[in-house]
Scaffold this motif. Structure first.
Motif, PDB file in Angstrom:
ATOM      1  N   VAL A 208      31.790  47.855  42.566  1.00 20.91           N
ATOM      2  CA  VAL A 208      31.612  47.808  44.088  1.00 20.91           C
ATOM      3  C   VAL A 208      30.446  46.832  44.077  1.00 20.91           C
ATOM      4  N   ALA A 209      30.891  45.724  44.683  1.00 16.34           N
ATOM      5  CA  ALA A 209      29.768  44.470  44.828  1.00 16.34           C
ATOM      6  C   ALA A 209      30.254  43.493  46.101  1.00 16.34           C
ATOM      7  N   ALA A 210      29.953  42.605  46.248  1.00 17.05           N
ATOM      8  CA  ALA A 210      30.315  41.533  47.261  1.00 17.05           C
ATOM      9  C   ALA A 210      31.393  40.803  46.667  1.00 17.05           C
ATOM     10  N   ALA A 211      32.301  40.594  47.516  1.00 23.51           N
ATOM     11  CA  ALA A 211      33.586  39.907  47.180  1.00 23.51           C
ATOM     12  C   ALA A 211      33.604  38.592  46.583  1.00 23.51           C
ATOM     13  N   ASP A 212      32.383  37.999  46.733  1.00 23.99           N
ATOM     14  CA  ASP A 212      32.384  36.704  45.951  1.00 23.99           C
ATOM     15  C   ASP A 212      32.602  36.907  44.570  1.00 23.99           C
ATOM     16  N   ALA A 213      32.173  38.072  44.017  1.00 25.46           N
ATOM     17  CA  ALA A 213      32.423  38.203  42.554  1.00 25.46           C
ATOM     18  C   ALA A 213      33.532  38.003  42.013  1.00 25.46           C
ATOM     19  N   LEU A 214      34.722  38.195  42.758  1.00 23.21           N
ATOM     20  CA  LEU A 214      36.011  37.873  42.377  1.00 23.21           C
ATOM     21  C   LEU A 214      36.267  36.528  41.920  1.00 23.21           C
ATOM     22  N   ASP A 215      35.057  35.549  42.117  1.00 23.38           N
ATOM     23  CA  ASP A 215      35.196  34.158  41.821  1.00 23.38           C
ATOM     24  C   ASP A 215      33.768  34.051  40.789  1.00 23.38           C
ATOM     25  N   SER A 216      32.728  34.399  41.368  1.00 19.03           N
ATOM     26  CA  SER A 216      31.597  33.947  40.811  1.00 19.03           C
ATOM     27  C   SER A 216      31.407  34.654  39.297  1.00 19.03           C
ATOM     28  N   PHE A 217      32.039  36.072  39.091  1.00 20.61           N
ATOM     29  CA  PHE A 217      31.965  36.588  38.071  1.00 20.61           C
ATOM     30  C   PHE A 217      33.321  36.614  37.449  1.00 20.61           C
ATOM     31  N   SER A 218      34.278  35.896  38.057  1.00 24.80           N
ATOM     32  CA  SER A 218      35.876  35.770  37.403  1.00 24.80           C
ATOM     33  C   SER A 218      36.478  37.620  37.695  1.00 24.80           C
ATOM     34  N   LEU A 219      35.907  37.995  38.506  1.00 23.80           N
ATOM     35  CA  LEU A 219      36.713  39.592  38.689  1.00 23.80           C
ATOM     36  C   LEU A 219      38.306  39.423  38.863  1.00 23.80           C
ATOM     37  N   LYS A 220      38.648  38.209  39.854  1.00 23.10           N
ATOM     38  CA  LYS A 220      39.873  38.026  40.234  1.00 23.10           C
ATOM     39  C   LYS A 220      41.026  38.088  39.011  1.00 23.10           C
ATOM     40  N   ASP A 221      40.365  37.975  37.832  1.00 22.22           N
ATOM     41  CA  ASP A 221      41.433  38.003  36.558  1.00 22.22           C
ATOM     42  C   ASP A 221      41.558  39.448  36.121  1.00 22.22           C
ATOM     43  N   VAL A 222      40.652  40.636  36.546  1.00 21.60           N
ATOM     44  CA  VAL A 222      40.867  41.726  36.118  1.00 21.60           C
ATOM     45  C   VAL A 222      40.883  42.736  37.457  1.00 21.60           C
ATOM     46  N   VAL A 223      41.064  42.388  38.477  1.00 24.15           N
ATOM     47  CA  VAL A 223      41.123  43.024  39.843  1.00 24.15           C
ATOM     48  C   VAL A 223      42.537  42.930  40.491  1.00 24.15           C
ATOM     49  N   THR A 224      43.003  44.123  40.521  1.00 31.36           N
ATOM     50  CA  THR A 224      44.395  44.260  41.291  1.00 31.36           C
ATOM     51  C   THR A 224      44.534  44.650  42.859  1.00 31.36           C
ATOM     52  N   ASP A 225      43.255  45.315  43.018  1.00 29.92           N
ATOM     53  CA  ASP A 225      43.254  46.180  44.239  1.00 29.92           C
ATOM     54  C   ASP A 225      41.815  45.880  44.994  1.00 29.92           C
ATOM     55  N   MET A 226      41.887  45.803  46.188  1.00 32.93           N
ATOM     56  CA  MET A 226      40.491  45.708  46.838  1.00 32.93           C
ATOM     57  C   MET A 226      40.453  46.527  47.950  1.00 32.93           C
ATOM     58  N   ASN A 227      39.681  47.463  48.244  1.00 29.86           N
ATOM     59  CA  ASN A 227      39.462  48.453  49.396  1.00 29.86           C
ATOM     60  C   ASN A 227      38.493  47.765  50.363  1.00 29.86           C
ATOM     61  N   THR A 228      38.650  47.387  51.571  1.00 33.92           N
ATOM     62  CA  THR A 228      37.471  47.168  52.449  1.00 33.92           C
ATOM     63  C   THR A 228      36.664  47.880  53.146  1.00 33.92           C
ATOM     64  N   LEU A 229      36.372  49.447  52.674  1.00 33.88           N
ATOM     65  CA  LEU A 229      35.508  50.235  52.988  1.00 33.88           C
ATOM     66  C   LEU A 229      33.984  49.519  52.798  1.00 33.88           C
ATOM     67  N   PRO A 230      33.397  49.271  53.974  1.00 31.65           N
ATOM     68  CA  PRO A 230      31.980  48.739  53.723  1.00 31.65           C
ATOM     69  C   PRO A 230      30.912  49.405  53.089  1.00 31.65           C
ATOM     70  N   ILE A 231      30.846  49.336  51.944  1.00 32.43           N
ATOM     71  CA  ILE A 231      29.705  50.444  50.964  1.00 32.43           C
ATOM     72  C   ILE A 231      28.449  49.431  51.181  1.00 32.43           C
ATOM     73  N   GLY A 232      27.921  49.560  52.418  1.00 34.02           N
ATOM     74  CA  GLY A 232      26.444  48.862  52.346  1.00 34.02           C
ATOM     75  C   GLY A 232      26.431  47.353  52.121  1.00 34.02           C
ATOM     76  N   ASN A 233      25.152  46.855  51.875  1.00 34.15           N
ATOM     77  CA  ASN A 233      25.114  45.387  51.272  1.00 34.15           C
ATOM     78  C   ASN A 233      23.487  45.298  50.684  1.00 34.15           C
ATOM     79  N   TYR A 234      23.510  44.512  49.674  1.00 33.93           N
ATOM     80  CA  TYR A 234      22.224  44.590  49.113  1.00 33.93           C
ATOM     81  C   TYR A 234      21.310  43.476  49.326  1.00 33.93           C
ATOM     82  N   TYR A 235      19.922  44.107  49.599  1.00 29.10           N
ATOM     83  CA  TYR A 235      19.034  43.093  49.927  1.00 29.10           C
ATOM     84  C   TYR A 235      17.574  43.650  49.273  1.00 29.10           C
ATOM     85  N   ALA A 236      17.518  44.590  48.325  1.00 29.49           N
ATOM     86  CA  ALA A 236      16.237  45.192  47.875  1.00 29.49           C
ATOM     87  C   ALA A 236      15.693  44.210  46.977  1.00 29.49           C
TER      88      ALA A 236
END
Length: 374
Positions: A208-236
């Protein structure tokens, strides 16, 4: 003899000019990679602009990807002068930053990242209780940030509330972990740098992270499904937190340079982050990833959690010694609502417009001769 005298004078003048122009070298720390939007603009470009605008008086050497300080040590590192400016994710230090974590856990109140970046920045710079907390921890708060919205990026389909039960979800801690428990999932608190390994090895079902992680952390190589339920955003925490002796050693004019550049990159970062998300999602879809919207069972579960969790936020803050957390939350909500209205009146794709708003509404109201000094 006259020629020698002229040459000597010229050499002395050049040496003097060179010494005056020489930049003092300082350390800037971020634990994301240099190509990440939170680093390449707000740290790499920022460092260049600051060096130019201060006529070489301040030069930051940017250390990225945790090469200077690991994530959990950034607060202590800037306090101790290992870095003169750093990014810090607040959930790593809940005991030291209870107020910052209290407002950071309000990530579900408004999931517009731009609103939360600007609101958290104004709060961090102006709220007396929050300012006292920064001072106690030996940091001069410079400005905030917000990730884009957090989505479930999974190696298994998540379509309904029933699908999520028992699933192992990488969460950012705090409210995110409580949401996982609320829906019957298992929260796993690991750094973002370990998301790929967890998904690849099967120890995680979703990151559960911002979807730029698909590229910046190469998650697109191991992720097959993404659900767009907006589970907040991080700014702490903060995007820029300064070492106190460093801040107090620089001139008020150069503090104003830092204020102006932070105002610019507060907006620039948000625009670039969302662009990175768009590109990463499209690339992953082109590679076969499925993107689905949440069904009503998931949306209803999230709404129920948001309504119930504020009492937990208040109780946790009181346990950590925060006096009157309800008053602090009320103040922060007012800022969120203020920025929701202000940002609706500008072109949110225009960096200069956002920077001007940040300057006029926040940074220009701060006295560079006294802020962080008294």
């Amino acid at each position: 003899m006259k020629t020698v005298s002229i040459l000597k004078s010229t050499v002395v003048a050049l040496v003097t000019m060179s010494a005056a122009a020489a930049a003092e070298s300082y350390n800037a720390n971020h634990f994301f990679a240099e190509r990440h939007s939170m680093v390449r603009g707000p740290y790499v470009e920022f460092a260049k602009k600051v060096a130019e605008e201060t006529d070489g008086a301040i030069e930051f050497n940017v250390f990225s990807a945790g090469s200077l300080l690991p994530p959990a040590s950034s607060l202590q590192g800037v306090r101790d002068g290992v870095a003169q400016v750093t990014y810090h994710a607040g959930t790593y230090t809940p005991s030291e930053l209870p107020i910052a974590n209290l407002i950071g856990d309000m990530a579900f109140y408004n999931t517009d990242p731009l609103v939360m970046a600007f609101a958290s920045t104004e709060f961090g710079l102006t709220n007396p209780e929050q300012q006292a907390e920064w001072k106690t921890n030996g940091v001069v708060y410079g400005g905030g940030y917000s990730t884009s919205e957090y989505f479930m990026q999974c190696n298994t389909p998540i379509r309904t509330l029933e699908d999520i039960k028992g699933k192992r979800l990488r969460m950012a801690g705090g409210a995110w972990s409580r949401f996982a428990e609320h829906v019957g999932a298992v929260p796993v608190s690991i750094p973002s740098s370990e998301m790929y390994t967890g998904l690849d090895a099967g120890s995680l079902d979703c990151a559960v992270a911002a979807a730029d992680a698909l590229d910046s952390f190469s998650l697109k190589d191991v992720v097959t499904d993404m659900n767009t339920l907006p589970i907040g955003n991080y700014y702490a925490g903060f995007e820029w937190g300064y070492n106190v002796p460093f801040w107090q050693s620089i001139t008020p004019e150069n503090r104003r340079v830092l204020f102006n550049q932070m105002a610019y990159y507060l907006g620039e970062h948000r625009i670039e982050f969302d662009k990175d998300v768009e590109k990463a999602v499209q690339s992953a879809k082109d590679g076969g990833m499925t993107v689905v919207d949440p069904d009503d069972t998931l949306k209803n579960a999230l709404a129920e959690f948001v309504a119930a969790d504020e009492a937990t936020l208040v109780a946790n803050a009181k346990e950590r010694g925060v006096e009157d957390p309800e008053v602090i939350l009320t103040s922060f909500k007012a800022l969120i609502d203020k920025w929701d209205a202000l940002l609706a009146q500008v072109d949110t794709a225009d960096v200069e417009a956002l920077a001007e708003l940040a300057r006029t509404e926040i940074y220009d109201k701060i006295d560079e001769t006294t802020y962080g000094v008294n």
